[in-house]
Design a protein around this motif. Structure first.
Motif, PDB file in Angstrom:
ATOM      1  N   ASP A 135       0.824  -1.195   0.000  1.00 55.75           N
ATOM      2  CA  ASP A 135       0.000   0.000   0.000  1.00 55.75           C
ATOM      3  C   ASP A 135       0.864   1.252   0.000  1.00 55.75           C
ATOM      4  O   ASP A 135       2.002   1.256   0.456  1.00 55.75           O
ATOM      5  N   ARG A 136       0.269   2.358  -0.478  1.00 55.61           N
ATOM      6  CA  ARG A 136       0.950   3.646  -0.493  1.00 55.61           C
ATOM      7  C   ARG A 136       0.327   4.526   0.573  1.00 55.61           C
ATOM      8  O   ARG A 136      -0.817   4.314   0.968  1.00 55.61           O
ATOM      9  N   PRO A 137       1.056   5.545   1.033  1.00 51.26           N
ATOM     10  CA  PRO A 137       0.489   6.415   2.064  1.00 51.26           C
ATOM     11  C   PRO A 137      -0.689   7.207   1.528  1.00 51.26           C
ATOM     12  O   PRO A 137      -0.698   7.637   0.368  1.00 51.26           O
ATOM     13  N   GLY A 138      -1.700   7.392   2.377  1.00 54.61           N
ATOM     14  CA  GLY A 138      -2.846   8.193   1.992  1.00 54.61           C
ATOM     15  C   GLY A 138      -3.566   7.635   0.784  1.00 54.61           C
ATOM     16  O   GLY A 138      -3.706   6.426   0.609  1.00 54.61           O
ATOM     17  N   ASN A 139      -4.013   8.539  -0.083  1.00 56.66           N
ATOM     18  CA  ASN A 139      -4.766   8.142  -1.270  1.00 56.66           C
ATOM     19  C   ASN A 139      -3.988   8.399  -2.554  1.00 56.66           C
ATOM     20  O   ASN A 139      -4.577   8.640  -3.609  1.00 56.66           O
ATOM     21  N   PHE A 140      -2.681   8.367  -2.473  1.00 58.01           N
ATOM     22  CA  PHE A 140      -1.856   8.602  -3.648  1.00 58.01           C
ATOM     23  C   PHE A 140      -1.997   7.460  -4.655  1.00 58.01           C
ATOM     24  O   PHE A 140      -2.155   6.294  -4.281  1.00 58.01           O
ATOM     25  N   ILE A 141      -1.912   7.829  -5.932  1.00 54.22           N
ATOM     26  CA  ILE A 141      -1.887   6.856  -7.023  1.00 54.22           C
ATOM     27  C   ILE A 141      -0.593   7.095  -7.788  1.00 54.22           C
ATOM     28  O   ILE A 141      -0.249   8.230  -8.115  1.00 54.22           O
ATOM     29  N   GLY A 142       0.130   6.045  -8.090  1.00 51.12           N
ATOM     30  CA  GLY A 142       1.361   6.181  -8.867  1.00 51.12           C
ATOM     31  C   GLY A 142       2.509   5.420  -8.234  1.00 51.12           C
ATOM     32  O   GLY A 142       2.676   5.448  -7.013  1.00 51.12           O
ATOM     33  N   ASN A 143       3.274   4.762  -9.088  1.00 48.33           N
ATOM     34  CA  ASN A 143       4.380   3.948  -8.598  1.00 48.33           C
ATOM     35  C   ASN A 143       5.702   4.327  -9.263  1.00 48.33           C
ATOM     36  O   ASN A 143       6.645   3.543  -9.281  1.00 48.33           O
ATOM     37  N   SER A 144       5.775   5.540  -9.797  1.00 48.28           N
ATOM     38  CA  SER A 144       6.994   5.993 -10.441  1.00 48.28           C
ATOM     39  C   SER A 144       8.096   6.184  -9.408  1.00 48.28           C
ATOM     40  O   SER A 144       7.814   6.348  -8.208  1.00 48.28           O
ATOM     41  N   PRO A 145       9.368   6.157  -9.822  1.00 44.90           N
ATOM     42  CA  PRO A 145      10.460   6.403  -8.864  1.00 44.90           C
ATOM     43  C   PRO A 145      10.324   7.735  -8.146  1.00 44.90           C
ATOM     44  O   PRO A 145      10.659   7.845  -6.965  1.00 44.90           O
ATOM     45  N   GLU A 146       9.800   8.729  -8.872  1.00 44.93           N
ATOM     46  CA  GLU A 146       9.635  10.054  -8.257  1.00 44.93           C
ATOM     47  C   GLU A 146       8.626  10.003  -7.107  1.00 44.93           C
ATOM     48  O   GLU A 146       8.843  10.608  -6.053  1.00 44.93           O
ATOM     49  N   MET A 147       7.538   9.261  -7.300  1.00 48.30           N
ATOM     50  CA  MET A 147       6.536   9.178  -6.235  1.00 48.30           C
ATOM     51  C   MET A 147       6.971   8.216  -5.136  1.00 48.30           C
ATOM     52  O   MET A 147       6.620   8.413  -3.972  1.00 48.30           O
ATOM     53  N   GLY A 316       5.534   7.329 -16.204  1.00 43.53           N
ATOM     54  CA  GLY A 316       4.767   6.093 -16.126  1.00 43.53           C
ATOM     55  C   GLY A 316       3.502   6.183 -15.304  1.00 43.53           C
ATOM     56  O   GLY A 316       2.700   5.243 -15.314  1.00 43.53           O
ATOM     57  N   ASP A 317       3.273   7.286 -14.589  1.00 45.14           N
ATOM     58  CA  ASP A 317       2.107   7.365 -13.707  1.00 45.14           C
ATOM     59  C   ASP A 317       0.836   7.779 -14.427  1.00 45.14           C
ATOM     60  O   ASP A 317      -0.263   7.570 -13.907  1.00 45.14           O
ATOM     61  N   VAL A 318       0.946   8.411 -15.595  1.00 40.97           N
ATOM     62  CA  VAL A 318      -0.248   8.898 -16.289  1.00 40.97           C
ATOM     63  C   VAL A 318      -1.196   7.744 -16.604  1.00 40.97           C
ATOM     64  O   VAL A 318      -2.416   7.842 -16.397  1.00 40.97           O
ATOM     65  N   ALA A 319      -0.660   6.637 -17.090  1.00 37.68           N
ATOM     66  CA  ALA A 319      -1.505   5.494 -17.451  1.00 37.68           C
ATOM     67  C   ALA A 319      -2.247   4.956 -16.231  1.00 37.68           C
ATOM     68  O   ALA A 319      -3.449   4.656 -16.298  1.00 37.68           O
ATOM     69  N   GLU A 320      -1.543   4.827 -15.104  1.00 34.56           N
ATOM     70  CA  GLU A 320      -2.186   4.293 -13.894  1.00 34.56           C
ATOM     71  C   GLU A 320      -3.259   5.239 -13.373  1.00 34.56           C
ATOM     72  O   GLU A 320      -4.347   4.816 -12.965  1.00 34.56           O
ATOM     73  N   LEU A 321      -2.951   6.536 -13.392  1.00 31.36           N
ATOM     74  CA  LEU A 321      -3.931   7.524 -12.935  1.00 31.36           C
ATOM     75  C   LEU A 321      -5.154   7.548 -13.847  1.00 31.36           C
ATOM     76  O   LEU A 321      -6.299   7.604 -13.374  1.00 31.36           O
TER      77      LEU A 321
END
Length: 469
Positions: A135-147, A316-321
């Motif tokens: 899981d990621r913190p909060g309600n964030f979406i995205g698994n890029s290195p930046e995030m 890479g996060d645009v597709a997931e979002l």
């Protein structure tokens, strides 16, 4: 545990804490503290002086990071070494006290450290389970290195009481970040109170922050606590902090330094225990350099700076979002959509998204409303043309040049009418406002001046759009 080499100070600290119901153990050197912890490490908190005869307190924290995981550590420092206290906070210390330390202030901070340390043990266990589940913190979406780096920073700062200064472009999720920090901290059972410093008129912001007494100004029909007291034992999020007027910045600085508030119209100060997270879409250092933001307040707030990357930087996060929003809005509309085609995802990924995640959310929302599904063609997502993908600057297209047609007022008017044909008046208004905000670099007050309206008007409209979206 009290780690202090001046006997008069350590005895005074112990007396105040024991009077408040704590049992205090004193160590006068770093070595003595480590020896005591090795024999009996079951302490609820530690008060650590940064100037010890045998070691440097800051170096002790660097060399023994496991101490920060054992229990909350509050550091004590003199004014001259305030920067070292800030360094200790960045390492993970719970809070710092500037000498001379008053008894009530000492007891208040240590009490908070103990309570939140106990709550943090529970949060740490829950966080471990979440991490195991990916899981990621909060309600964030995205698994890029930046995030992933953002998630790592949130995990690091959540345990501390250190103030966090979140920066990033409009639409990157700064309030989402503040909520995640709160949810991952030992304060998660306390309130999360958000206040937008740019949406409230300057003459009312002090009352909104610190409260007021009945009759203290026109319209004060009763006593009222402010956001700071409403967030007691929790987190206070100050959004658009750079919009705050300089006179109120002085009062905010005093609040941060003393942990007390004074309501408008009152001569009594009241203790408040809150964790401050603030945010801005401006460059705070530039605001300081240009005299619009106090330097001392900036350094007090930016104990832990945290920058959110723009969507165009989140590879890479645009597709997931897009997939997330398509599923979410599809369910809200009672429709079912097939996964987006590869060429559609490639087109969305090439666009620079000046409005960041908020813009992507709105684009997908419009597509789900206007199409029945299950397939969504690439044309369902209305984006600027290829020539504008690198750096779009306006929501309205530039007037097209036509051979033999003069570029006069009538021509430009016709182009604009063509561009907005089929849109409602509310949609045109939104395009104009969002274009003005983009042109103003994300500053709502500047956009309001350009449009000839008050900043509060723009904030109200954006809040209404956010609810509608």
């Amino acid at each position: 545990m009290i780690v202090e080499d001046v006997p008069s100070l350590s005895m005074a600290y112990a007396a105040h804490l024991e009077k408040a119901g704590f049992e205090a153990v004193i160590a006068d050197t770093g070595a003595a503290a480590l020896e005591t912890i090795a024999k009996d490490g079951d302490f609820a908190a530690m008060l650590l002086d940064l100037q010890l005869p045998d070691t440097d307190g800051l170096q002790l924290l660097r060399d023994r990071p496991e101490l920060l995981r054992k229990f909350p550590i509050v550091v004590a420092t003199a004014d001259a070494s305030l920067s070292r206290a800030v360094d200790a906070m960045r390492l993970g210390s719970f809070d710092f006290l500037v000498k001379p330390v008053s008894g009530p202030r000492l007891v208040s901070v240590i009490t908070s450290a103990v309570e939140l340390g106990q709550a943090d043990d529970e949060a740490e266990g829950a966080a471990g389970e979440d991490a195991a589940n990916g899981d990621r913190p909060g309600n964030f979406i995205g698994n890029s290195p930046e995030m992933r780096e953002v998630y790592r920073q949130i995990e690091c700062v959540a345990r501390s009481k250190a103030t966090v200064f979140v920066t990033g472009e409009s639409g990157t999720g700064k309030e989402l970040c503040a909520e995640a920090i709160h949810a991952e901290s030992g304060r998660r059972k306390g309130p999360f109170v958000a206040i937008n410093c740019g949406a409230i008129p300057e003459n009312l912001l002090e009352s909104e922050l610190f409260g007021h007494l009945k009759g203290s100004f026109t319209g004060a029909v009763g006593d009222r606590i402010g956001a700071a007291q409403a967030a007691h034992k929790g987190t206070l999020f100050l959004d658009e902090i750079c919009e705050m007027a300089l006179p109120l910045q002085v009062k905010l600085l005093r609040f941060l330094q003393t942990g007390t508030v004074q309501r408008v119209g009152s001569n009594r100060v009241e203790d408040v225990d809150v964790r401050i997270v603030c945010a801005t879409n401006r460059d705070p250092r530039r605001e300081v350099a240009q005299g619009r933001f106090r330097e001392d307040l900036y350094y007090r707030l930016a104990v832990v700076p945290l920058h959110l990357p723009a969507l165009r930087e989140r590879h890479g996060d645009v597709a997931e979002l897009a997939a997330y929003f398509l599923d979410r809005f599809g369910r809200e509309e009672g429709k079912s959509f097939a996964p987006l085609a590869a060429d559609t995802l490639a087109r969305l990924s090439r666009y620079s998204w000046p409005g960041n995640v908020r813009e992507l959310q709105n684009v997908v929302r419009r597509a789900t409303v206007m199409h029945a599904g299950p397939d969504l063609p690439g044309t369902a997502f209305h984006l600027p043309g290829p020539e504008d993908i690198a750096a779009p600057t306006s929501s309205l297209p530039e007037p097209a040049e036509q051979p033999g047609v003069a570029d006069g007022p009538a021509s430009r008017t016709a182009d604009i009418v063509t561009a907005i044909h089929g849109l409602t008046l509310e949609q045109v208004e939104r395009i104009a406002i969002e274009g003005a905000i983009d042109s103003a670099g994300g500053s709502l007050p500047a956009a309001a001046r350009a449009l000839g309206v008050s900043p509060s008007t723009l904030y109200r409209k954006r809040e209404r759009w956010a609810v509608a979206d």
